[in-house]
Motif scaffolding. Sequence first.
Motif, mmCIF file in Angstrom:
data_model
loop_
_atom_site.group_PDB
_atom_site.id
_atom_site.type_symbol
_atom_site.label_atom_id
_atom_site.label_comp_id
_atom_site.label_asym_id
_atom_site.label_seq_id
_atom_site.Cartn_x
_atom_site.Cartn_y
_atom_site.Cartn_z
ATOM 1 N N MET A 138 -130.041 -53.063 -15.206
ATOM 2 C CA MET A 138 -130.098 -53.076 -13.746
ATOM 3 C C MET A 138 -129.105 -52.054 -13.194
ATOM 4 N N GLU A 139 -129.612 -51.141 -12.334
ATOM 5 C CA GLU A 139 -128.767 -50.102 -11.752
ATOM 6 C C GLU A 139 -128.539 -50.372 -10.266
ATOM 7 N N ILE A 140 -127.398 -49.940 -9.755
ATOM 8 C CA ILE A 140 -127.154 -49.966 -8.314
ATOM 9 C C ILE A 140 -126.923 -48.516 -7.880
ATOM 10 N N LEU A 141 -127.874 -47.963 -7.136
ATOM 11 C CA LEU A 141 -127.786 -46.574 -6.706
ATOM 12 C C LEU A 141 -127.339 -46.504 -5.242
ATOM 13 N N ALA A 142 -126.806 -45.355 -4.869
ATOM 14 C CA ALA A 142 -126.288 -45.199 -3.505
ATOM 15 C C ALA A 142 -127.367 -44.805 -2.513
ATOM 16 N N ASP A 143 -128.408 -44.102 -3.007
ATOM 17 C CA ASP A 143 -129.401 -43.586 -2.068
ATOM 18 C C ASP A 143 -130.483 -44.622 -1.748
ATOM 19 N N SER A 144 -131.403 -44.238 -0.881
ATOM 20 C CA SER A 144 -132.473 -45.138 -0.458
ATOM 21 C C SER A 144 -133.711 -44.919 -1.314
ATOM 22 N N PRO A 145 -134.511 -45.963 -1.525
ATOM 23 C CA PRO A 145 -135.720 -45.787 -2.335
ATOM 24 C C PRO A 145 -136.853 -45.205 -1.503
ATOM 25 N N THR A 146 -137.770 -44.560 -2.181
ATOM 26 C CA THR A 146 -139.012 -44.140 -1.540
ATOM 27 C C THR A 146 -140.102 -45.069 -2.052
ATOM 28 N N VAL A 147 -140.813 -45.693 -1.132
ATOM 29 C CA VAL A 147 -141.876 -46.596 -1.571
ATOM 30 C C VAL A 147 -143.077 -45.756 -1.984
ATOM 31 N N PRO A 148 -143.431 -45.785 -3.274
ATOM 32 C CA PRO A 148 -144.542 -44.960 -3.738
ATOM 33 C C PRO A 148 -145.884 -45.668 -3.548
ATOM 34 N N GLY A 149 -146.955 -44.914 -3.671
ATOM 35 C CA GLY A 149 -148.281 -45.510 -3.712
ATOM 36 C C GLY A 149 -148.725 -46.127 -2.396
ATOM 37 N N ASN A 150 -149.607 -47.123 -2.510
ATOM 38 C CA ASN A 150 -150.196 -47.767 -1.335
ATOM 39 C C ASN A 150 -149.463 -49.052 -1.001
ATOM 40 N N VAL A 151 -149.055 -49.190 0.251
ATOM 41 C CA VAL A 151 -148.405 -50.430 0.687
ATOM 42 C C VAL A 151 -149.480 -51.494 0.894
ATOM 43 N N LEU A 152 -149.358 -52.602 0.149
ATOM 44 C CA LEU A 152 -150.330 -53.697 0.253
ATOM 45 C C LEU A 152 -149.970 -54.648 1.382
ATOM 46 N N ASP A 153 -148.679 -54.822 1.600
ATOM 47 C CA ASP A 153 -148.236 -55.782 2.608
ATOM 48 C C ASP A 153 -146.818 -55.406 3.023
ATOM 49 N N SER A 154 -146.517 -55.573 4.282
ATOM 50 C CA SER A 154 -145.184 -55.266 4.782
ATOM 51 C C SER A 154 -144.805 -56.342 5.796
ATOM 52 N N ARG A 155 -143.700 -57.019 5.539
ATOM 53 C CA ARG A 155 -143.319 -58.147 6.399
ATOM 54 C C ARG A 155 -141.817 -58.198 6.543
ATOM 55 N N GLU A 156 -141.360 -58.984 7.524
ATOM 56 C CA GLU A 156 -139.928 -59.256 7.623
ATOM 57 C C GLU A 156 -139.733 -60.681 8.094
ATOM 58 N N ILE A 157 -138.643 -61.285 7.626
ATOM 59 C CA ILE A 157 -138.326 -62.660 8.032
ATOM 60 C C ILE A 157 -136.857 -62.712 8.438
ATOM 61 N N PRO A 158 -136.517 -63.622 9.370
ATOM 62 C CA PRO A 158 -135.101 -63.869 9.628
ATOM 63 C C PRO A 158 -134.484 -64.577 8.421
ATOM 64 N N SER A 159 -133.163 -64.559 8.343
ATOM 65 C CA SER A 159 -132.497 -65.060 7.127
ATOM 66 C C SER A 159 -132.376 -66.580 7.127
ATOM 67 N N ASP A 160 -133.484 -67.223 6.763
ATOM 68 C CA ASP A 160 -133.566 -68.675 6.687
ATOM 69 C C ASP A 160 -134.238 -69.013 5.350
ATOM 70 N N VAL A 161 -133.549 -69.723 4.471
ATOM 71 C CA VAL A 161 -134.105 -69.971 3.126
ATOM 72 C C VAL A 161 -135.416 -70.742 3.160
ATOM 73 N N THR A 162 -135.642 -71.519 4.209
ATOM 74 C CA THR A 162 -136.891 -72.295 4.243
ATOM 75 C C THR A 162 -138.109 -71.392 4.463
ATOM 76 N N LEU A 163 -137.865 -70.149 4.862
ATOM 77 C CA LEU A 163 -138.976 -69.219 5.080
ATOM 78 C C LEU A 163 -139.334 -68.437 3.821
ATOM 79 N N VAL A 164 -138.505 -68.557 2.782
ATOM 80 C CA VAL A 164 -138.701 -67.724 1.588
ATOM 81 C C VAL A 164 -139.942 -68.146 0.800
ATOM 82 N N ILE A 165 -140.055 -69.423 0.490
ATOM 83 C CA ILE A 165 -141.174 -69.870 -0.355
ATOM 84 C C ILE A 165 -142.537 -69.593 0.288
ATOM 85 N N PRO A 166 -142.717 -69.884 1.585
ATOM 86 C CA PRO A 166 -144.019 -69.539 2.189
ATOM 87 C C PRO A 166 -144.323 -68.043 2.098
#
Lengths: 123, 152
Positions: free
Chosen positions: B1-29
């Motif tokens: 496992m590496e920790i790099l300083a730069d940002s990743p580039t998302v390759p290929g086709n994005v299948l899904d893109s979402r965001e959630i507030p930081s609440d653990v009960t939202l993780v499993i759904p």
Amino acid sequence: MAQQSDEIIELKNEGRVVIASLTRGAFRDENGVLAALEKLGHVMDNRQNLRMVLDLEVVEYMSSAGLGRLVACLKKARAGGGDLILARVRPEIYELLDLMKLTQIFTVMDTIEEATKTLEQIA
Amino acid sequence: MEILADSPTVPGNVLDSREIPSDVTLVIPLVCRLVERLVQDGCVPDDDRRKVELCLDEAITNAVTHGNDSDFEKMVHVQLYLDGDRWGIVVTDEGEGFTREAVPDLEADEQLWQESGRGIALMCLYMDEVTYFDGGRTVNMVRRCSRLGSGE
């Protein structure tokens, strides 16, 4: 300890041994399982010579948080001079325990009866 | 496992893109929704569903609890993508990041009694690649699609 029951964990006495059984353990129940193990940890606080079987028969999923809570429960049991044995662990959960080397510190048995008998034999 | 300083580039086709507030009960759904998509698209066989659920749960829960310190005002961003014969997921939090030293070395026997710190180890077990970017604020995990082999 009197017999107790709530939504996701049941506690009962079998002689000198306490049997704790989780009653739900599917992936979607993970937060409930974590809460139940947290609660179990509180039940074990400051208990001397506690001998406990933790029945995981229904637990199909466990994250690192769950593994951490299991370790916390084992530490509490051992710190009080007692012990905790895991029983009826599903293969997928046993695989996780094994991959994380936790089978080196946990005793895992196939049946509640076998685990209870083992704990009763502790001096 | 590496920790790099730069940002990743998302390759290929994005299948899904979402965001959630930081609440653990939202993780499993969220994990259920993402894994269902991967299964439907033939990227993950039913036999491996539990392992993939575990990896996504660990990555997103880490972002919620460690990255964002469960601050409901901070978001966790998730992108699921397909890249040739592999699928991947990028999870980004809005926290301070972390260093390699902050992750316990679980190979050491004295660490067996640790009550936390196994999440990344589990992710590394079941994913083909796990790389952290942005000083630890973003993780990119990659696995081969099932139709071309399970990746194990």
